[in-house]
Design a protein around this motif. Sequence first.
Motif, short mmCIF file in Angstrom:
data_model
loop_
_atom_site.label_atom_id
_atom_site.label_comp_id
_atom_site.label_asym_id
_atom_site.label_seq_id
_atom_site.Cartn_x
_atom_site.Cartn_y
_atom_site.Cartn_z
N ARG A 106 0.84 -1.20 0.00
CA ARG A 106 0.00 0.00 0.00
C ARG A 106 0.88 1.26 0.00
N TYR A 107 0.61 2.16 -0.94
CA TYR A 107 1.31 3.44 -1.02
C TYR A 107 0.38 4.56 -0.55
N GLU A 108 0.88 5.38 0.39
CA GLU A 108 0.08 6.46 0.97
C GLU A 108 0.86 7.77 0.89
N ASP A 109 0.14 8.90 0.86
CA ASP A 109 0.81 10.19 0.88
C ASP A 109 1.16 10.58 2.30
N GLU A 110 1.65 11.81 2.48
CA GLU A 110 2.12 12.25 3.79
C GLU A 110 1.02 12.21 4.86
N GLY A 111 -0.23 12.39 4.44
CA GLY A 111 -1.34 12.37 5.39
C GLY A 111 -2.01 11.02 5.49
N ARG A 112 -1.37 9.98 4.99
CA ARG A 112 -1.85 8.59 4.99
C ARG A 112 -3.08 8.38 4.10
N ALA A 113 -3.28 9.25 3.15
CA ALA A 113 -4.33 9.00 2.16
C ALA A 113 -3.87 7.92 1.19
N HIS A 114 -4.73 6.94 0.96
CA HIS A 114 -4.39 5.80 0.10
C HIS A 114 -4.34 6.27 -1.35
N LEU A 115 -3.19 6.11 -2.01
CA LEU A 115 -3.04 6.52 -3.40
C LEU A 115 -3.13 5.33 -4.36
N TYR A 116 -2.34 4.29 -4.10
CA TYR A 116 -2.32 3.15 -5.00
C TYR A 116 -1.65 1.97 -4.31
N ASP A 117 -1.71 0.81 -4.96
CA ASP A 117 -1.07 -0.41 -4.45
C ASP A 117 -0.17 -1.00 -5.52
N LEU A 159 -2.30 3.75 -13.11
CA LEU A 159 -1.88 4.85 -12.23
C LEU A 159 -1.84 6.17 -12.98
N LYS A 160 -2.52 6.24 -14.13
CA LYS A 160 -2.52 7.47 -14.91
C LYS A 160 -3.10 8.61 -14.09
N GLY A 161 -2.31 9.69 -13.98
CA GLY A 161 -2.77 10.86 -13.26
C GLY A 161 -2.60 10.79 -11.76
N VAL A 162 -2.03 9.70 -11.22
CA VAL A 162 -1.86 9.55 -9.77
C VAL A 162 -0.46 9.99 -9.38
N ARG A 163 -0.35 10.75 -8.32
CA ARG A 163 0.96 11.20 -7.84
C ARG A 163 1.80 10.02 -7.37
N ARG A 164 3.07 10.01 -7.72
CA ARG A 164 3.99 8.95 -7.28
C ARG A 164 4.66 9.36 -5.98
N VAL A 165 4.66 8.45 -5.01
CA VAL A 165 5.30 8.73 -3.71
C VAL A 165 6.18 7.56 -3.33
N LEU A 166 7.03 7.78 -2.35
CA LEU A 166 7.86 6.71 -1.81
C LEU A 166 7.02 5.72 -1.01
N TYR A 167 7.45 4.48 -1.00
CA TYR A 167 6.78 3.46 -0.20
C TYR A 167 6.99 3.76 1.28
N ARG A 168 5.94 3.58 2.09
CA ARG A 168 5.95 3.83 3.54
C ARG A 168 6.28 5.29 3.86
N LEU A 169 5.88 6.21 2.98
CA LEU A 169 6.23 7.62 3.16
C LEU A 169 5.78 8.20 4.51
N PRO A 170 4.56 7.94 5.00
CA PRO A 170 4.17 8.54 6.29
C PRO A 170 5.08 8.13 7.44
N ASP A 171 5.68 6.92 7.35
CA ASP A 171 6.54 6.44 8.43
C ASP A 171 7.92 7.08 8.43
#
Length: 579
Positions: free
Chosen positions: A33-44, A64-76
């Motif tokens: 599970r990939y989440e943004d800084e606020g733990r909003a679920h973006l993609y898997d 994932l077209k149009g979805v922001r790419r983030v690091l895995y476990r970013l909130p942690d």
Amino acid sequence: CETSAVLAAANLTMRDLFPETKRSTPRIVATYRYEDEGRAHLYDVVRFEPKDFRQRRADGTWSLKGVRRVLYRLPDLHGQTVVYAPEGERDADRLAALGLPATTALGGAGKWRDDYARQLTTAGVESIVILPDNDEPGRAHADAVARSCHAAALQVKVVTLPDLPVKGDVSDWLAAGHSKDELIALVKATPLYVPTATTPTNDPDDTALLTGLSDLLSEPDDALDWLVTDRFASGSINLLAGKPKAGKSTLARALALAVARGASWLGSRCHQGRVVYIALEDKRSEVRRHLRAMGATGAEPIRFLIGSAPRDLLTKLAALMTAGDTIDLLIIDTAQRLLTVKDSNDYALVTAAFEPVLALARTHGTCIVLLHHAGKADRGGLEAVMGSTAWAASVDNVMILNRRERYRLVSTVQRIGPDMDETVVEMDELTGDVRLAGSRYLADLDHVAAAVLALVADAGGQGIGQIAALADVEARRDLKLKALRLLLDKGSLIRAGAGHRHDPYVLRVSDPEPDDRSPRDEDGISSGSQVPPTSWEPDEPSLTHDDPTEVSKASSGSRVCLGSHVPGDGRSGVDRGRF
């Protein structure tokens, strides 16, 4: 022996040589599970068995077209000073289970982005420990991550794990009996990463020379974010070309204010953003006067550099954005003043001059609009751009502004978004605002119709044969015939006569019934119109058939608006086609 004899001796049949095999159906064995800084679920990232990986967005769509790419476990990662970076999600989870903050990039080797390094610094991370897989792609990936993070001012260590089998990773190393304490000791003993002179430039895609078709097709599509809908996208480079005094700066300043306000520009919606305007040719007083006329309050997020630019301007702007200063739109007026190409006709020199501009746009997502001159020849499309074809080839979209005797025209040739056909541009002389006013064809049609109307009025009537030639009207024959047909359909012209040799058809300006109550001006001319009330632009004198010479005088400044061409809006001070 014959096969049949062997089978008979063994009490077998030919079918027994081909036993049925069951097809293995892919099954999901892990979901990351990939989440943004606020733990909003973006993609898997979904792992299948047999081994395969696919990505799906939070709503279950396999794209994932149009979805922001983030690091895995970013909130942690927030609040962590040291973070471990193996190559895959399974390895990151294994390290996290040992109490070590860990992350990875979507797609594994070769998929690192510079934005990931910015996500780390934003989270407060100070150091990163990179744990490469034991193969060539793994080592190349580790080097790309190291260069990117080092450029973002992070302390970097690349740790080579001992006794690691070929293609092995940190999970294999731990499974072989090594401990967390051993790993920490290795990290302490590893020197800091220092780029060498032979280290290639920081390009997230230079870790692999070639890409296979399967990998290419599985790459996520880049999101298209419009700053100006259908015209200028975020991260794009655009050229606004026109001859001197054509109105390029007028259009550009109106664009700057529209983006700063989140308003519309030339019929396109602008997404509100921060603007930097580099004015290298205009006077401060002229820029100030125009912005005041357009109603700028000073609260709009626009910053200016007016005058000469420092040689390292682009480098300084890049440093500002790396430090967190957002620039959504950068306007450079003009490009040649900044890029200082010795020979604008030299393809190689122009292409090289665009390299830092390209890096600025792509790295920071800034939309860049470069003002540039058009050539002396009266050419259309990309041929209008002055200098080498590299000027147009080096940008995403080209907007051309042409000045004509009666109006100005704008058109586009775009790599991103739909092209715009030649369209009339109008400007409010009082405010400096610009707007589109219909196609060139309809503007020409209005002009020809006014000329035809004047020609008939001057002659006091014309035969069908005479008017069909329209020798006194300078225009293409199809426009003349179209204008004549529409004038007849609208009743602005009437046809008299029986249509035979002794009484041929004759065209005359329509003759409305006189009205004694109609007000007259100081010259005694009735205000009753010879054409429908909406046919003339506001503020034009309304004339009757009683004074056909006045029709001729007024026709050169009038438009009959026969088609769907945008009519005037009735405001005073509107001067069409003049900047």
